[in-house]
Design a protein around this motif. Structure first.
Motif, mmCIF file in Angstrom:
data_model
loop_
_atom_site.group_PDB
_atom_site.id
_atom_site.type_symbol
_atom_site.label_atom_id
_atom_site.label_comp_id
_atom_site.label_asym_id
_atom_site.label_seq_id
_atom_site.Cartn_x
_atom_site.Cartn_y
_atom_site.Cartn_z
ATOM 1 N N TYR A 196 0.822 -1.212 0.000
ATOM 2 C CA TYR A 196 0.000 0.000 0.000
ATOM 3 C C TYR A 196 0.860 1.268 0.000
ATOM 4 N N ALA A 197 2.092 1.163 -0.444
ATOM 5 C CA ALA A 197 2.988 2.322 -0.417
ATOM 6 C C ALA A 197 2.452 3.473 -1.263
ATOM 7 N N ASN A 198 1.591 3.176 -2.233
ATOM 8 C CA ASN A 198 1.022 4.222 -3.092
ATOM 9 C C ASN A 198 -0.173 4.931 -2.452
ATOM 10 N N ARG A 199 -0.646 4.423 -1.304
ATOM 11 C CA ARG A 199 -1.802 5.036 -0.649
ATOM 12 C C ARG A 199 -1.349 6.147 0.285
ATOM 13 N N PRO A 200 -1.825 7.364 0.100
ATOM 14 C CA PRO A 200 -1.454 8.449 1.019
ATOM 15 C C PRO A 200 -2.107 8.263 2.382
ATOM 16 N N GLY A 201 -1.548 8.918 3.386
ATOM 17 C CA GLY A 201 -2.130 8.891 4.722
ATOM 18 C C GLY A 201 -1.881 7.581 5.440
ATOM 19 N N TYR A 202 -2.681 7.347 6.490
ATOM 20 C CA TYR A 202 -2.628 6.094 7.257
ATOM 21 C C TYR A 202 -3.705 5.142 6.752
ATOM 22 N N THR A 203 -3.462 3.861 6.921
ATOM 23 C CA THR A 203 -4.472 2.869 6.548
ATOM 24 C C THR A 203 -5.650 2.901 7.516
#
Length: 557
Positions: A196-203
């Motif tokens: 999920y490195a491409n997802r901004p913010g926190y999961t």
């Protein structure tokens, strides 16, 4: 004597699944995770894909331990196939060991005697005289861990899958205190997941299911069916809590689902109160609005179950979807099985029930997004950084996240590796060495391990488009055709098109054989190869398909 460290992956880099990382310290091998990968549509008939374990089998006396960091099949499943050839102690939490045992039984390896060394998710212990630290991480299977291995240069830290979560229940704890204690010693190298490195913010909190389905539980007039992967224990726990909260009865759809719940109850997880538990035999006795049916499975098998239920082809005919039922599809696909998931959802809509798909855009697995990665990097401050677990685009983005932080991570100490490529660390520093450690895919077909190769897969793909059998009898002495040609086609063309194709293929078949009969020397293998190529070309030109073509030329004197 200065230590020499070698770090390499046998799987998990530039792919989804098959995760296996090996830490070699002065010849002692520490194997971190050992997982399977699910096949895609290019692998018909294949159950799982595992890493090529040639290196571990050839160096089995040097393996000091297998360290299973959590109970997902992509992290542990392949060890069931390797273990008898290269046994060593298995260090894992009770939940992880239990999940591994379930998977081993699932693939027919329940007679293998595994040497478990149970450890708590946050714990310190020694292996081969070396200090090992497990630290509890928040992931969607209980009692997950990361690992730190001490060396004279500092700790080698592997995060495994994690999210930064401050409000998790005890089994899903992000133990920042343990991570901070590990950070008191220098971190030599940090290997962190990349999915999920491409997802901004926190999961967090997007991995939580409750707020997507709570109103459905409260307002449903009919039965609720909900699908979850067997390994998503956090979300299964959410379903159980909602059933309790809304005073509903929970039924496990089949023995596979029930075995997961029972196994986790034995570990103190997923406890269903007696007043909220029911048997599948009670399915028709319970008021519809009071009933929740949990259906789970591994990978594609879950989608197969759903499709069978939707088409009323399931084994237990008492269970049938109706127009008042609600089916919550909370098992979004991975990159490898999007087609199977789409087909299952389509069949659900055809069944007439109310379908609620929970998509992966709003419902995430518990993997580290950009800010989660930054938090781990900022606490541990590694000298070297290695993105692991993900496709190349994910590994690259993970490396870019590390480079953006301004904490002395540069292009000189952030390394993107490929499977079989080593990172060498000694007193001189770190460098990448492509020594071609054996790696690649080994395909599991039923009980066969590595029996299926690329040619078999190619033949299976062709069989999926149909079969054409070409038969003819010739006299080698008289150099003439005495029977045939006979062309039989199965499974790839409409009847109304068959006559034209039969004429074309028969004509090509006959002319090719007669051409070779006219030559001074008749070569059977050459004739069959030419018949195969020319007839296949004619079929492809007419239909656009490539079926299996089987020439059968009987020779008589």
């Amino acid at each position: 004597m200065a230590e020499k460290i070698k770090i390499f992956a046998l799987g998990g880099l530039d792919e989804d699944g098959k995760n296996c990382t090996v830490i070699d310290i002065n010849g002692d091998l520490f194997v971190i995770n050992c997982g399977v990968k699910f096949p895609d549509r290019t692998m018909p008939g294949i159950d799982y894909v595992i890493p090529n374990f040639t290196f571990l089998k050839e160096n089995k006396t040097h393996i000091k331990g297998y360290f299973l960091l959590h109970g997902h099949d992509d992290e542990m499943g392949a060890l069931a196939y390797l273990y008898e050839d290269a046994p060593a102690p298995i260090y894992a939490s009770k939940v992880t060991a239990t999940m591994f045992s379930i998977f081993a039984k699932h693939v027919g390896m329940n007679n293998v005697r595994f040497d478990y060394r149970l450890v708590t998710p946050t714990s310190d212990f020694k292996v081969a005289g070396r200090n090992i630290h497990f630290f509890h991480t928040a992931h969607n299977v209980a009692d997950s861990s990361g690992i730190a291995i001490e060396t004279e240069y500092g700790n080698i830290v592997i995060t495994s899958d994690f999210v930064v979560e401050n409000n998790a229940t005890p089994g899903y704890l992000h133990d920042m205190n343990a991570i901070a204690a590990i950070a008191e010693r220098p971190t030599l190298v940090l290997l962190s997941e990349s999915q999920y490195a491409n997802r901004p913010g926190y999961t967090a909190p997007n991995y939580k299911l409750t707020h997507h389905i709570e109103e459905i539980f409260k307002g449903a007039q009919g039965r609720i069916f909900i699908s979850l992967f067997s390994m998503n224990l956090y979300n299964i726990d959410e379903v159980i809590r909602l059933a309790v909260k809304t005073r509903k009865k929970l039924i496990c759809y089949d023995e596979a689902t029930l075995s997961i719940v029972k196994a986790m109850e034995s570990c103190g997880q997923l406890v269903i109160p007696k007043e909220n538990s029911a048997s599948i035999d009670d399915f028709l006795r319970i008021k519809e609005s009071d009933l929740v049916v949990l259906i789970s499975g591994f990978g594609d098998r879950l989608y197969s179950k759903i499709a069978l239920l939707a088409t009323n082809s399931q084994e237990d005919r008492r269970i049938k979807l109706g127009p008042t039922d609600t089916f919550i599809f909370a098992s979004p696909s991975t990159d490898n099985n999007e087609i199977e998931a789409t087909d299952a959802i389509d069949e659900l809509y055809r069944s007439g029930c109310n379908v609620v798909p929970i998509g992966k855009k709003v419902f995430c697995n518990m993997h580290a997004s950009e800010e989660d990665l930054k938090m781990m990097i900022s606490v541990l401050k590694p000298k070297y950084y290695v993105p692991v677990k993900g496709f190349f685009k994910d590994l690259l983005r993970n490396g870019q996240v590390a480079l953006s932080m301004g904490i002395n991570l540069t292009h000189q100490n952030v390394f993107l590796l490929d499977n079989g490529m080593s990172l060498i660390i000694d007193e001189k520093g770190a460098r990448v060495f492509d020594e071609k450690i054996p790696h690649g895919d080994i395909m599991i077909d039923g009980i066969g391990v590595g029996d299926v190769g690329d040619k078999a897969l190619e033949d299976r793909s062709k069989l999926a488009e149909g079969v054409v059998v070409l038969a003819m009898t010739i006299s080698k002495k008289e150099r003439r055709v005495i029977a045939g040609p006979d062309v039989q086609m199965r499974g790839f063309v409409f009847v109304k098109e068959a006559d034209m194709i039969l004429r074309d293929v028969s004509k090509v078949f006959l002319s090719t054989v007669e051409e070779f009969l006219a030559k001074p020397i008749y070569n059977s293998d050459e004739v069959k190869q030419n018949v195969y190529e020319k007839c296949l070309r004619a079929i492809r030109r007419t239909t656009g398909k490539e079926p299996m073509v089987l020439p059968l030329i009987i020779e008589v004197e």
